[in-house]
Design a protein around this motif. Structure first.
Motif, PDB file in Angstrom:
ATOM      1  N   ARG A   4       8.566 -10.038 -19.588  1.00  0.00           N
ATOM      2  CA  ARG A   4       8.752  -9.139 -20.732  1.00  0.00           C
ATOM      3  C   ARG A   4       7.436  -8.901 -21.454  1.00  0.00           C
ATOM      4  N   LYS A   5       6.570  -9.926 -21.405  1.00  0.00           N
ATOM      5  CA  LYS A   5       5.294  -9.818 -22.108  1.00  0.00           C
ATOM      6  C   LYS A   5       4.188  -9.247 -21.222  1.00  0.00           C
ATOM      7  N   SER A   6       4.456  -9.199 -19.876  1.00  0.00           N
ATOM      8  CA  SER A   6       3.382  -8.877 -18.944  1.00  0.00           C
ATOM      9  C   SER A   6       2.953  -7.407 -18.967  1.00  0.00           C
ATOM     10  N   THR A   7       3.884  -6.513 -19.273  1.00  0.00           N
ATOM     11  CA  THR A   7       3.549  -5.094 -19.288  1.00  0.00           C
ATOM     12  C   THR A   7       2.764  -4.767 -20.558  1.00  0.00           C
ATOM     13  N   LYS A   8       1.490  -4.544 -20.379  1.00  0.00           N
ATOM     14  CA  LYS A   8       0.640  -4.263 -21.541  1.00  0.00           C
ATOM     15  C   LYS A   8       0.583  -2.762 -21.805  1.00  0.00           C
ATOM     16  N   ILE A   9       0.817  -2.408 -23.032  1.00  0.00           N
ATOM     17  CA  ILE A   9       0.766  -1.002 -23.428  1.00  0.00           C
ATOM     18  C   ILE A   9      -0.652  -0.666 -23.890  1.00  0.00           C
ATOM     19  N   LYS A  10      -1.251   0.313 -23.231  1.00  0.00           N
ATOM     20  CA  LYS A  10      -2.595   0.753 -23.602  1.00  0.00           C
ATOM     21  C   LYS A  10      -2.506   2.153 -24.216  1.00  0.00           C
ATOM     22  N   ASN A  11      -3.021   2.254 -25.398  1.00  0.00           N
ATOM     23  CA  ASN A  11      -2.980   3.535 -26.117  1.00  0.00           C
ATOM     24  C   ASN A  11      -4.390   3.960 -26.536  1.00  0.00           C
ATOM     25  N   PRO A  12      -5.086   4.700 -25.674  1.00  0.00           N
ATOM     26  CA  PRO A  12      -6.414   5.190 -26.059  1.00  0.00           C
ATOM     27  C   PRO A  12      -6.348   6.232 -27.180  1.00  0.00           C
ATOM     28  N   TYR A  50       9.044   1.399 -16.396  1.00  0.00           N
ATOM     29  CA  TYR A  50       9.236   2.820 -16.080  1.00  0.00           C
ATOM     30  C   TYR A  50       8.586   3.699 -17.152  1.00  0.00           C
ATOM     31  N   ALA A  51       8.752   3.321 -18.418  1.00  0.00           N
ATOM     32  CA  ALA A  51       8.172   4.102 -19.518  1.00  0.00           C
ATOM     33  C   ALA A  51       6.652   4.037 -19.482  1.00  0.00           C
ATOM     34  N   ASN A  52       6.113   2.857 -19.190  1.00  0.00           N
ATOM     35  CA  ASN A  52       4.657   2.686 -19.173  1.00  0.00           C
ATOM     36  C   ASN A  52       4.017   3.462 -18.020  1.00  0.00           C
ATOM     37  N   ALA A  53       4.701   3.476 -16.863  1.00  0.00           N
ATOM     38  CA  ALA A  53       4.184   4.254 -15.726  1.00  0.00           C
ATOM     39  C   ALA A  53       4.134   5.739 -16.077  1.00  0.00           C
ATOM     40  N   PHE A  54       5.153   6.217 -16.769  1.00  0.00           N
ATOM     41  CA  PHE A  54       5.200   7.615 -17.216  1.00  0.00           C
ATOM     42  C   PHE A  54       4.071   7.882 -18.215  1.00  0.00           C
ATOM     43  N   HIS A  55       3.856   6.959 -19.134  1.00  0.00           N
ATOM     44  CA  HIS A  55       2.793   7.058 -20.149  1.00  0.00           C
ATOM     45  C   HIS A  55       1.416   7.134 -19.495  1.00  0.00           C
ATOM     46  N   GLN A  56       1.170   6.249 -18.532  1.00  0.00           N
ATOM     47  CA  GLN A  56      -0.130   6.226 -17.853  1.00  0.00           C
ATOM     48  C   GLN A  56      -0.381   7.512 -17.077  1.00  0.00           C
ATOM     49  N   GLU A  57       0.690   8.058 -16.499  1.00  0.00           N
ATOM     50  CA  GLU A  57       0.556   9.305 -15.742  1.00  0.00           C
ATOM     51  C   GLU A  57       0.231  10.467 -16.684  1.00  0.00           C
ATOM     52  N   LEU A  58       0.810  10.467 -17.883  1.00  0.00           N
ATOM     53  CA  LEU A  58       0.496  11.499 -18.868  1.00  0.00           C
ATOM     54  C   LEU A  58      -0.968  11.412 -19.287  1.00  0.00           C
ATOM     55  N   LYS A  91       5.181   1.771  -5.967  1.00  0.00           N
ATOM     56  CA  LYS A  91       4.185   0.718  -6.145  1.00  0.00           C
ATOM     57  C   LYS A  91       3.663   0.684  -7.576  1.00  0.00           C
ATOM     58  N   ASP A  92       3.722   1.820  -8.271  1.00  0.00           N
ATOM     59  CA  ASP A  92       3.291   1.855  -9.675  1.00  0.00           C
ATOM     60  C   ASP A  92       4.238   1.078 -10.577  1.00  0.00           C
ATOM     61  N   LEU A  93       5.437   0.833 -10.058  1.00  0.00           N
ATOM     62  CA  LEU A  93       6.445   0.094 -10.816  1.00  0.00           C
ATOM     63  C   LEU A  93       6.609  -1.321 -10.282  1.00  0.00           C
TER      64      LEU A  93
END
Length: 735
Positions: free
Chosen positions: A326-334, A356-364, A489-491
């Motif tokens: 739960r803690k491993s997915t780090k959210i990066k917000n430049p 899933y949300a973070n992969a979408f965020h990174q792709e954006l 693989k991104d997930l």
């Protein structure tokens, strides 16, 4: 909020005493082998011996030995006697109570068990260690109780405790599965451990046994042979813990019987009961606590305790692994929150939805979109917000995930001032009654805001389906005007290992209607599969698998129903295959969509190529279970490639009825849900009589069919459709 309290309590208890729980579990595993070892030695008494009376046993012992000091049935179910043999030797021996013969000599407890027992009981810290171990038992009990509460909340209530579990990941799945089945042994272990600790520190009321014997009035007549003592004749060995024999022939010496529920003092001359003391409840609880905690006397219970201790070790591992994930997915917000034009808010309980949300965020971000991702509970003022996308899971019985349970209040406190567009994507499982309920709650709240506009209708994803997620990506990609390319693989989902399949047959081009064809394959590596499993195909240089429901034919070949799409990479690849061509693919087991083994009737509902897996299920219906098929397509010609096969199965009595619905005819347009509504009473009777409904086809069809079925259940059966789904009477594989 309550979910967080129980989860943090559960985690907090585990963290506080994790080292001691680990030690207790490991030593418990070792000690579980002691009673097993004792039982394997074959010195335990038989069930026949347990039925023997005390009178017969004492008579046999007196005949076999010069003197008997004591006799006991120990906690390992062994008959142990302290005797003087005819050779004049004083021995402690295992005997057969039926004939009094020696069957073994007690051995000293193995040093490993002695050492482990001391560590298990006191950590070699004497009273301090005893206190810590007792406290450890208490905390482990609290962990079990909070775990029960969390399972109930996750499954949607106490009555759903043993209902189907959605498998998000292996750690979570087996943590719950093992937790449910090892619950009772763990509670017994912990409660007995707590009781024994309290008893050791004299914190429980204790009653001393004092025999009330009037020695002045002990009778010496009539003299009776021991085998004729009425008390001895009425007591069987199964009720005996120990017998102490008189030291001499003196009238004041007596037999003392320690039974499971009381103690008796017996006149050694007349056989009269001269004192009887019933054990208080505390003594009985103490005795059975020791037996239940140690597993003495039962190999089966010892094995159960062994498995429970192994389960505790797994709970420690999987619990901490889930916490770390739960803690491993780090959210990066430049992009700073007040500079972001696209705000992504996520609600995730186990971490899957966040991935899933973070992969979408990174792709954006790769597409230079001004995207900002945060938890729903961190909602505040977003001054530059133009588009709001909420991606959230639903927990248990329609609750918000722990990182989203404050959102509905926060958005009222911090209303968005500017005009904005929003879209909601819900993750959940149809196994639960309130599928994606929190996502719908969020949508409803956002719709009511004065400055909001719903850009895309709410989408829902069942069981974290990557295919459904990909469809949503395509939709949101058009909406945002960006190109999104997210692969498995991104997930963190690994690509499956493929094997080779040979093309046996493919529908000829002239017989294909609506660009639909049947493809028959043979596994060159003898892969095992069943109708309802999936065939995963990977295009070149693309890790995104395309899944097709498959049928298993009577000749053990694999049959796939495929619709060719103009821009479909895989469907065109399959369309170009010819006989004898080789295709690389992987079999994906889909056990939750196999034909039911025990059902008095099955209804199969499909649209288009969704009929695929049902072809094999019908053909392999060896027990001739009544099957009705509901199929929807464009027109009668659309059914042509299946028609001959279906009619053949009807004539073979493997298929009872076929109902078709055509949506592109010159007359009235009909859909499968219309046919179901017309037969509402039949569907109600089917479910009430433990029949099974199977659905395969488009998600759009699935939604409409489920609405109709749920309405039928509520009106005709006064229960929601989820009630029957949880009983395994509704099986679905839609895409």
């Amino acid at each position: 909020m309550t979910l967080s309290i129980w989860r943090y309590s559960h985690l907090g208890f585990a963290l506080s005493f994790s080292v001691f729980i680990l030690l207790a579990s490991i030593t418990g595993i070792i000690l579980a082998f002691e009673p097993i070892n004792e039982q394997v030695e074959n010195h335990h008494i038989s069930s026949v011996a347990k039925e023997q009376t005390v009178a017969n046993t004492i008579a046999v012992l007196k005949k076999e030995y010069i003197e008997v000091v004591s006799f006991e049935i120990n906690t390992h179910n062994q008959a142990l006697a302290d005797v003087v043999t005819k050779d004049g030797e004083n021995k402690q021996v295992f005997i057969n109570p039926i004939n009094g013969k020696i069957i073994g000599i007690p051995k000293d407890t193995h040093p490993i068990f002695k050492w482990t027992t001391n560590l298990h009981r006191s950590l070699f810290l004497k009273k301090t260690g005893r206190f810590i171990v007792g406290l450890c038992s208490l905390f482990l009990c609290l962990i079990a109780i909070t775990g029960i509460i969390l399972i109930c909340k996750r499954q949607g209530g106490v009555l759903q405790f043993f209902s189907k579990i959605v498998k998000e990941n292996s750690n979570q799945y087996f943590h719950i599965i093992l937790g449910r089945w090892s619950l009772i042994p763990i509670l017994i272990l912990t409660l007995t451990g707590i009781y024994l600790s309290l008893e050791k520190f004299s914190l429980l009321p204790e009653k001393t046994i004092n025999y009330q014997i009037d020695f002045d009035n002990i009778k010496a007549e009539p003299k009776t042979e021991v085998e004729n003592f009425i008390a001895f004749k009425n007591i069987q060995l199964k009720d005996v813990k120990q017998i102490e024999f008189p030291f001499s022939d003196n009238i004041e010496d007596y037999y003392t019987l320690y039974l499971t529920n009381k103690e008796l003092v017996i006149n050694q001359i007349t056989g009269e009961v001269i004192s009887e003391e019933v054990y208080p409840l505390s003594k009985l609880i103490s005795y059975y606590s020791l037996i239940l905690h140690t597993g003495h006397g039962s190999i089966l219970w010892s094995l159960i305790l062994l498995l429970a201790c192994l389960g505790i070790l797994y709970f420690l591992y999987s619990g901490f692994a889930m916490t770390l994930s739960r803690k491993s997915t780090k959210i990066k917000n430049p992009i700073k929150r007040n500079q972001a034009e696209i705000t992504l808010l996520v609600g995730s309980e186990g971490g899957t939805t966040l991935n899933y949300a973070n992969a979408f965020h990174q792709e954006l971000l790769k597409n230079n979109a001004k995207s900002y991702l945060t938890h729903l509970n961190k909602f505040g003022n977003f001054t530059s917000l133009k588009k709001l996308i909420v991606i959230t899971a639903t927990y248990g019985d329609g609750e918000a995930p722990s990182n989203a349970n404050k959102f509905l209040e926060l958005i009222k406190k911090h209303p968005i001032q500017q005009e904005f567009e929003f879209s909601v994507l819900g993750f959940g499982s149809r196994a639960y009654q309130h599928f994606c309920k929190f996502a719908y709650d969020v949508q409803e709240t956002l719709q009511q805001l004065p400055n909001s506009k719903e850009a895309l209708k709410i989408n829902t994803i069942n069981n974290a389906s990557f295919e459904a997620y990909t469809e949503w990506l395509n939709e949101v990609s058009n909406y945002l005007d960006v190109k999104l390319n997210i692969q498995k693989k991104d997930l963190g989902i690994k690509k499956m290992k493929t094997s080779s399949f040979k093309v046996l047959n493919i529908t000829s081009k002239e017989k294909q209607v609506d660009n639909t064809f049947l493809l028959e394959l043979s596994s060159l590596t003898n892969k095992k599969f069943n109708s309802g499993d999936l065939l995963a195909i990977y295009p070149k240089n693309d890790d995104r698998e395309r899944l097709y429901s498959i049928s298993k034919t009577r000749s053990n070949s694999l049959l796939v129903s495929v619709k060719r799409h103009q821009l479909g990479i895989v469907s065109n690849l399959l369309h170009q295959l010819e006989k004898a061509d080789i295709l690389d693919a992987a079999i994906v087991p889909n056990k939750e969509f196999h034909f039911p083994k025990k059902a008095n009737k099955v209804v199969c509902i499909a649209t288009g190529t969704g009929i695929g897996p049902f072809l094999g299920m019908i053909e392999n219906n060896q027990k001739n279970i009544p099957i009705d098929l509901f199929w929807g397509g464009r027109n009668e010609a659309s059914f042509s490639i299946y028609k001959d096969f279906i009619l053949k199965q009807q004539s073979n009595r493997k298929l009872k009825n076929i109902f078709t619905a055509y949506s592109r005819t010159s007359t009235t347009k009909t859909y499968v849900q219309d046919l179901i509504q017309q037969q509402d009473t039949a569907f109600a009777e089917l479910l009430e009589n433990k029949g099974v409904i199977m659905i395969c086809g488009s998600v759009a069809m699935q939604k409409e069919v489920l609405k109709v079925l749920d309405s039928i259940c509520k009106e005709e059966l006064k229960k929601p459709l989820s009630y029957y789904e949880n009983k395994g009477q509704l099986l679905m594989d839609c895409y």
